[in-house]
Motif scaffolding. Structure first.
Motif, PDB file in Angstrom:
ATOM      1  N   GLU A  39     -75.213-109.481  33.258  1.00 21.41           N
ATOM      2  CA  GLU A  39     -74.101-108.796  32.592  1.00 21.41           C
ATOM      3  C   GLU A  39     -73.839-107.439  33.252  1.00 21.41           C
ATOM      4  N   ASP A  42     -71.986-108.029  36.448  1.00 21.18           N
ATOM      5  CA  ASP A  42     -70.588-108.350  36.141  1.00 21.18           C
ATOM      6  C   ASP A  42     -69.815-107.095  35.761  1.00 21.18           C
ATOM      7  N   ASP A  43     -70.409-106.257  34.922  1.00 20.10           N
ATOM      8  CA  ASP A  43     -69.739-105.019  34.519  1.00 20.10           C
ATOM      9  C   ASP A  43     -69.496-104.110  35.716  1.00 20.10           C
ATOM     10  N   ASN A  45     -68.991-105.065  38.755  1.00 16.62           N
ATOM     11  CA  ASN A  45     -67.880-105.647  39.504  1.00 16.62           C
ATOM     12  C   ASN A  45     -66.542-105.392  38.812  1.00 16.62           C
ATOM     13  N   ILE A  46     -66.537-105.446  37.493  1.00 15.68           N
ATOM     14  CA  ILE A  46     -65.308-105.182  36.737  1.00 15.68           C
ATOM     15  C   ILE A  46     -64.849-103.743  36.953  1.00 15.68           C
ATOM     16  N   THR A  47     -65.790-102.806  36.966  1.00 19.34           N
ATOM     17  CA  THR A  47     -65.400-101.396  37.092  1.00 19.34           C
ATOM     18  C   THR A  47     -64.789-101.093  38.448  1.00 19.34           C
ATOM     19  N   HIS A  49     -62.661-102.944  39.902  1.00 18.10           N
ATOM     20  CA  HIS A  49     -61.357-103.594  40.015  1.00 18.10           C
ATOM     21  C   HIS A  49     -60.425-103.332  38.838  1.00 18.10           C
ATOM     22  N   THR A  50     -60.796-102.446  37.945  1.00 14.60           N
ATOM     23  CA  THR A  50     -59.940-102.195  36.786  1.00 14.60           C
ATOM     24  C   THR A  50     -59.944-100.719  36.423  1.00 14.60           C
ATOM     25  N   VAL A  55     -61.937-101.262  28.699  1.00 15.44           N
ATOM     26  CA  VAL A  55     -62.996-101.907  29.494  1.00 15.44           C
ATOM     27  C   VAL A  55     -64.063-100.868  29.830  1.00 15.44           C
TER      28      VAL A  55
END
Length: 84
Positions: A39, A42-43, A45-47, A49-50, A55
């Motif tokens: 997790e 994943d977090d 990677n999310i940060t 791209h957003t 988020v």
């Protein structure tokens, strides 16, 4: 251009790490440590791209879980690299 190559190499390394933990997860489905590391990755990677505040807030609220995980990974790396 060199920075782009370094970022691509880093992303490949993160993917390999995530793949390794997913393989571990197949054998220990209830492993709290592994689930939270996945997790956290994943977090991360999310940060990258957003830019959505909600988020960022969600991820920020998980940092208290991730810090002990990072410390554990750091200790494992130290232990495994002692003889190198």
């Amino acid at each position: 251009m060199a920075l782009k190559k370094r970022l691509e190499d880093f992303e490949k390394a993160v993917k390999r790490l995530k793949d390794a933990y997913q393989e571990t997860l197949k054998h220990k489905e209830d492993d709290y440590y592994t689930l939270n590391l996945l997790e956290m990755i994943d977090d991360r990677n999310i940060t990258s791209h957003t830019y959505h505040e909600e988020v960022a807030e969600k991820i920020f609220n998980n940092l208290h879980i991730y810090l002990p995980l990072v410390e554990k990974v750091k200790e494992e790396i130290k232990e495994r690299t002692k003889s190198i």
